[in-house]
Write a protein that holds these residues in place. Structure first.
Motif, mmCIF file in Angstrom:
data_model
loop_
_atom_site.group_PDB
_atom_site.id
_atom_site.type_symbol
_atom_site.label_atom_id
_atom_site.label_comp_id
_atom_site.label_asym_id
_atom_site.label_seq_id
_atom_site.Cartn_x
_atom_site.Cartn_y
_atom_site.Cartn_z
ATOM 1 N N VAL A 174 0.665 -0.758 -0.170
ATOM 2 C CA VAL A 174 -0.107 0.232 -0.156
ATOM 3 C C VAL A 174 0.678 1.130 -0.282
ATOM 4 N N CYS A 175 2.024 1.089 0.549
ATOM 5 C CA CYS A 175 2.813 2.169 0.394
ATOM 6 C C CYS A 175 3.201 2.852 -1.335
ATOM 7 N N GLU A 176 3.640 1.584 -1.436
ATOM 8 C CA GLU A 176 4.047 1.943 -2.831
ATOM 9 C C GLU A 176 3.352 2.505 -3.995
ATOM 10 N N GLU A 177 1.646 1.971 -3.839
ATOM 11 C CA GLU A 177 0.945 2.646 -4.329
ATOM 12 C C GLU A 177 0.405 4.309 -3.740
ATOM 13 N N GLY A 178 0.531 4.272 -2.418
ATOM 14 C CA GLY A 178 0.119 5.444 -2.223
ATOM 15 C C GLY A 178 1.320 6.562 -2.814
ATOM 16 N N ILE A 179 2.526 5.957 -2.809
ATOM 17 C CA ILE A 179 3.333 6.726 -3.219
ATOM 18 C C ILE A 179 3.027 7.425 -4.540
ATOM 19 N N GLN A 180 2.753 6.341 -5.623
ATOM 20 C CA GLN A 180 2.105 6.493 -6.684
ATOM 21 C C GLN A 180 1.142 7.676 -7.285
ATOM 22 N N GLU A 181 0.572 7.124 -5.853
ATOM 23 C CA GLU A 181 -0.936 8.289 -6.058
ATOM 24 C C GLU A 181 -0.884 9.522 -5.794
ATOM 25 N N ILE A 182 0.356 9.725 -5.014
ATOM 26 C CA ILE A 182 0.997 11.265 -4.629
ATOM 27 C C ILE A 182 1.598 11.858 -6.112
ATOM 28 N N LEU A 183 2.687 10.746 -6.920
ATOM 29 C CA LEU A 183 3.205 11.476 -7.984
ATOM 30 C C LEU A 183 2.181 11.486 -8.787
ATOM 31 N N ASP A 184 0.688 11.041 -8.815
ATOM 32 C CA ASP A 184 0.511 11.212 -9.907
ATOM 33 C C ASP A 184 -0.881 13.089 -9.856
ATOM 34 N N GLY A 185 -0.812 13.030 -8.529
ATOM 35 C CA GLY A 185 -1.105 14.479 -8.136
ATOM 36 C C GLY A 185 -2.541 13.995 -7.287
ATOM 37 N N LYS A 186 -2.676 13.150 -7.410
ATOM 38 C CA LYS A 186 -4.273 12.643 -6.353
ATOM 39 C C LYS A 186 -4.347 12.709 -5.204
ATOM 40 N N GLY A 187 -2.782 13.315 -4.320
ATOM 41 C CA GLY A 187 -2.804 13.467 -2.781
ATOM 42 C C GLY A 187 -3.297 12.250 -1.967
ATOM 43 N N LEU A 188 -3.200 11.858 -0.943
ATOM 44 C CA LEU A 188 -3.810 11.370 0.429
ATOM 45 C C LEU A 188 -5.162 10.349 -0.473
ATOM 46 N N ARG A 189 -5.114 9.280 0.063
ATOM 47 C CA ARG A 189 -6.263 8.356 -0.424
ATOM 48 C C ARG A 189 -7.150 7.964 0.706
ATOM 49 N N GLU A 190 -8.481 9.056 -0.327
ATOM 50 C CA GLU A 190 -9.896 8.740 1.249
ATOM 51 C C GLU A 190 -9.532 7.413 1.559
#
Length: 138
Positions: free
Chosen positions: A120-136
């Motif tokens: 999940v941490c890799e996913e979280g980093i990718q979401e930041i890289l994609d400009g999505k911010g922190l996941r709800e």
């Protein structure tokens, strides 16, 4: 203002509502939600136990004082170009993640973390890289 240690900056990216105890999860969810909804909130970077460690359950071994945790804190702060005592807003931390971090950094920096295997941490980093911010987290 929140007080956070280095490795919790990455933990927040991968946070999905799981934790060490109900009290820990409630605390982490509250902090995570606040950062997600108000990315201009200030964070003071601290050495050692922080506001998340305060709710770590008293189950014998207190890993928040473990040498490996301090090393992880230092490695993450170094990668982000941050220092202990510094005060930054959460959106600046996300900006630094986009500039200096890739998902595969988790494999090296967080090698000994028991949560790493969830991915999940890799996913979280990718979401930041994609400009999505922190996941709800609900």
């Amino acid at each position: 203002m929140f007080k956070l240690r280095g490795h919790h900056l990455f933990c927040l990216l991968g946070y999905r509502g799981m934790g060490y105890s109900e009290e820990y999860v409630e605390n982490m969810t509250r902090l995570h939600r606040t950062l997600r909804e108000n990315p201009k909130i200030k964070i003071q970077l601290v050495k050692g136990p922080d506001q998340l460690c305060e709710k770590y359950p008293n189950s014998g071994i207190y890993h928040c004082q473990d040498d490996n945790i301090y090393e992880r804190d230092a490695a993450i702060l170094e990668k982000l170009g941050l220092t202990i005592g510094q005060i930054v807003v959460w959106e600046d931390i996300e900006l630094r993640i986009r500039r200096f971090i890739v998902p595969s950094d988790i494999q090296r920096v967080c090698e000994s973390c028991s949560w790493r295997s969830y991915g999940v941490c890799e996913e979280g980093i990718q979401e930041i890289l994609d400009g999505k911010g922190l996941r709800e987290v609900k």
